[in-house]
Design a protein around this motif. Structure first.
Motif, short mmCIF file in Angstrom:
data_model
loop_
_atom_site.label_atom_id
_atom_site.label_comp_id
_atom_site.label_asym_id
_atom_site.label_seq_id
_atom_site.Cartn_x
_atom_site.Cartn_y
_atom_site.Cartn_z
N MET A 59 116.42 25.07 3.62
CA MET A 59 116.59 23.06 4.17
C MET A 59 117.63 22.78 4.25
SD MET A 59 115.21 20.18 1.21
CE MET A 59 115.36 18.96 1.92
N THR A 72 121.21 24.90 -4.98
CA THR A 72 119.59 25.64 -5.35
C THR A 72 118.86 25.93 -4.70
OG1 THR A 72 120.65 22.94 -7.24
CG2 THR A 72 118.25 24.35 -7.58
N THR A 73 119.09 24.74 -3.22
CA THR A 73 118.27 25.64 -2.16
C THR A 73 118.55 27.17 -1.36
OG1 THR A 73 118.91 24.54 -0.80
CG2 THR A 73 117.65 23.79 -1.59
N LEU A 132 113.88 21.12 -7.37
CA LEU A 132 114.94 20.09 -8.03
C LEU A 132 114.49 19.35 -8.11
CD1 LEU A 132 116.26 20.10 -4.03
CD2 LEU A 132 116.84 21.14 -5.62
N THR A 139 125.90 13.36 -1.68
CA THR A 139 125.84 13.74 -0.95
C THR A 139 125.18 15.29 -0.54
OG1 THR A 139 127.55 15.31 -0.99
CG2 THR A 139 128.32 13.28 0.81
N GLU A 140 124.74 15.47 -1.40
CA GLU A 140 122.99 16.71 -1.03
C GLU A 140 123.86 17.77 -1.88
OE1 GLU A 140 120.57 14.80 1.84
OE2 GLU A 140 118.77 14.34 0.71
N GLN A 141 125.40 18.03 -2.02
CA GLN A 141 124.78 19.31 -1.65
C GLN A 141 125.19 20.32 -3.43
OE1 GLN A 141 130.04 19.98 -0.63
NE2 GLN A 141 129.27 17.27 -0.05
N ILE A 142 125.32 19.59 -4.56
CA ILE A 142 124.19 20.33 -5.07
C ILE A 142 123.01 21.06 -5.42
CG2 ILE A 142 123.89 20.18 -7.80
CD1 ILE A 142 126.08 18.57 -8.07
N ASP A 143 122.33 19.72 -4.24
CA ASP A 143 120.47 19.87 -4.26
C ASP A 143 120.79 21.41 -3.41
OD1 ASP A 143 119.43 18.28 -5.35
OD2 ASP A 143 119.09 16.74 -3.87
N ALA A 144 121.67 21.34 -1.81
CA ALA A 144 121.66 22.53 -1.43
C ALA A 144 121.94 23.77 -1.73
CB ALA A 144 122.53 21.64 -0.19
N PHE A 151 118.84 19.56 5.60
CA PHE A 151 119.32 17.72 4.17
C PHE A 151 118.76 16.67 5.11
CE2 PHE A 151 119.70 20.85 1.26
CZ PHE A 151 119.43 20.14 0.28
N GLN A 152 118.36 15.95 4.99
CA GLN A 152 118.92 14.99 5.50
C GLN A 152 120.17 14.22 6.15
OE1 GLN A 152 117.20 11.04 4.05
NE2 GLN A 152 118.72 9.77 5.41
N SER A 153 121.37 14.52 4.95
CA SER A 153 122.58 14.09 5.57
C SER A 153 123.10 15.77 5.88
CB SER A 153 123.27 13.84 4.48
OG SER A 153 123.36 14.73 3.68
N GLY A 166 124.06 18.78 4.38
CA GLY A 166 123.94 18.37 2.78
C GLY A 166 125.57 19.92 3.11
N LYS A 186 111.38 17.81 -2.74
CA LYS A 186 112.11 18.24 -4.19
C LYS A 186 111.57 18.29 -5.46
CE LYS A 186 116.02 15.64 -2.92
NZ LYS A 186 117.04 14.06 -3.29
N ASP A 236 114.61 17.76 5.99
CA ASP A 236 114.38 16.01 5.27
C ASP A 236 114.78 15.00 7.19
OD1 ASP A 236 114.67 13.76 3.95
OD2 ASP A 236 115.45 14.56 2.81
N MET A 252 110.38 22.31 -4.24
CA MET A 252 111.74 23.11 -4.13
C MET A 252 112.21 23.31 -5.33
SD MET A 252 114.05 23.25 -0.78
CE MET A 252 114.16 24.56 -0.88
#
Lengths: 257, 257
Positions: free
Chosen positions: A88, B131-132, A56, B124-129, A90-92, A94, A51, A169, A54
């Protein structure tokens, strides 16, 4: 730009959350086209590392250079330009659950590159085929997919914009061993086809051995060992030895992991 | 002093939270004014906030108008001032009850939904997604909701005003025996443009507050399902309190002198 310029260069990277020091002066260099895997126990800061690279998370101290360019503190259009080099998984996964599968895969093409929806849909189907998904899956919503399919869609989305650097990830977390191996193979194929640089974080040693050209071990907020995949089994490091063999006894205490 | 320390901590935490909220609001507003815009998302949010809130706002308004007429009659009959009912209903609805009740209803329906949706995207990391994928979450998630809420709340309040006055008319004419033409004439005679304008200004401010609280609490939610639930509760409670506080401030500005 010199041919020897590292794709990613981290120097003395530090990050803390309140009193907890997660990264304590991490150094890492990744060459262009290299696939590096960072291993380490849960809570050692692997995700924080990605993160920070990237953008974040903002590191407290240290330097992050992408293609020789300092990116710490970079904002606005310059930051967006650097972000376009990244993909990227993501682990889940995303995935955006308000969008269909093909819209997820095409998201970066439509939003970041301004591609027309029809054209982006064709590219999305092409990338989905690359990860073994048929066009019929494109109309589904992420909630209708299994864990393995979500990872495939996440991978298709990560490679959709042909990024120069791809981050993975925990790519095999939550998957059965067979599906995990399939995802590993897809990652290898996709990275090779793009000629991209890959940085993977995982605690799955089977995955690390298969995906990586090089393995680095993160412990105590810094890289304590770094070598090729062949060298990891012969590493003269008690921490690495304990980790790769999954031993309860050793210098790594469960409480600190 | 051991007594002062906790008070100081609470005060400092309050100041920090106010600062975070102010920064969030300014960032959100700045993204409303700068391209790229997302017309599809704005349109989608307008339908969600405006069209789908019509039933709940309409039901609230009609019953409020009916109760207002009935209660006013009960009180005013003691002073032979029944003719003031039309004025009481139209002024109460347009100046206060229309915007406040519409604001509170939308806070419960839309503010909660925004906090839950954005909160789930956060955990669920969608906001990080986002950004990426080179997409600013403020531009993609916050700005369309702020724009749509500010645009649609005044429309809902116009609807609530009409329905609320109609509720008062129904009771006054069909239950209390008023002449329909006289009731409508009295309503029209007492109504000033400023009454409606002040209500619409309130509605725009309340729309901003509802969307801001929903986005802010959702964006900063953490800790999984429990965190999303807490964010939803906080969004509704804080939006409701701010609506009542700003209702007083705007009323004082318009009618204080």
């Amino acid at each position: 730009m010199s041919a020897t310029t590292p794709k990613i260069a981290l120097r003395d990277l530090k990050k803390r959350f309140g009193d907890k020091r997660v990264l304590t002066g991490l150094d890492l260099v990744v060459a262009p086209g290299e696939s590096i895997v960072v291993i380490g126990g849960s809570g050692t800061g692997k995700s924080v590392l990605i993160k920070c690279i990237m953008g974040l998370l903002q590191p407290d101290e240290g330097s992050i250079r992408i293609d020789g360019e300092e990116v710490v503190g970079m904002r606005g259009s310059e930051r967006e330009k650097v972000m376009r080099k990244f993909g990227m998984l993501f682990q889940s996964a995303g995935l955006f659950d308000s969008l269909t599968v093909w819209e997820n895969v095409a998201f970066g093409l439509i939003q970041a590159q301004g591609m027309a929806r029809d054209e982006a849909k064709a590219v999305a189907h092409e990338k989905m085929a690359q990860v073994g998904l048929g066009e019929e899956v494109g109309a589904l919503s992420p909630a209708e997919l299994s864990g393995g399919m979500k990872k495939r869609v996440g991978l298709a989305r990560a490679i959709a914009t042909d990024p120069e650097i791809i981050f993975f990830d925990e790519p095999t977390t939550g998957l059965d061993p067979i599906m995990g191996d399939i995802i590993n193979d897809l990652i290898i194929d996709c990275v090779k086809e793009l000629g991209a640089t890959a940085l993977t974080i995982t605690h799955d040693m089977a995955s690390a051995r298969k995906i990586g050209d090089r393995i680095a071990m993160l412990f105590g907020g810094e890289i304590i060992w770094d070598g090729t995949v062949d060298e990891v089994d012969r590493a003269d490091n008690p921490y690495v030895e304990q980790f790769i063999n999954g031993l309860a006894e050793g210098p790594i205490q469960a409480a600190t992991a | 002093m051991p007594v002062l320390a906790p008070i100081g901590r609470v005060f400092l935490a309050f100041l920090a939270a106010t600062g975070r909220l102010g920064t969030f609001a300014m960032t959100g507003v700045s993204h409303c004014a700068r391209p790229p815009f997302f017309p599809r998302l704005i349109g989608h949010q307008m339908v969600e906030i405006g069209y789908f809130s019509l039933p709940v706002v309409g039901m609230t308004a009609i019953f409020t108008g009916m109760v207002l007429a009935l209660q006013s009659y009960t009180g005013f009959a003691r002073f032979n001032a029944e003719s003031a009912i039309a004025a009481v209903v139209v002024l109460s609805i347009t100046r206060e009850l229309g915007p406040v009740l519409a604001g509170l209803m939308v806070a419960g329906r839309i503010g909660a939904a925004m906090a839950a949706e954005i909160g789930t995207m956060r955990v669920t990391e969608q906001i990080d997604a986002l950004t990426t994928l080179s997409t600013n979450p403020f531009k993609y998630l916050v700005a369309p909701r702020l724009i749509a809420a500010v645009a649609m709340l005044p429309c809902l309040v116009v609807f609530a005003d009409i329905i609320g006055v109609f509720g008062g008319y129904l009771i006054s004419v069909y239950k209390l025996g008023f002449n329909p033409n006289t009731y409508l004439k009295l309503t029209w005679d007492f109504l000033e443009p400023l009454d409606v304008i002040s209500g619409l200004v309130k509605a725009a401010v309340f729309g901003f507050l509802v969307a801001l609280m929903g986005c802010y609490h959702g964006y900063h939610s953490k800790g999984g399902a429990q965190g999303v639930g807490l964010a939803t509760t906080n969004a509704v409670v804080s939006a409701s309190i701010l609506i009542l506080a700003f209702n007083y401030i705007i009323t004082a500005l318009f009618f204080g002198t």
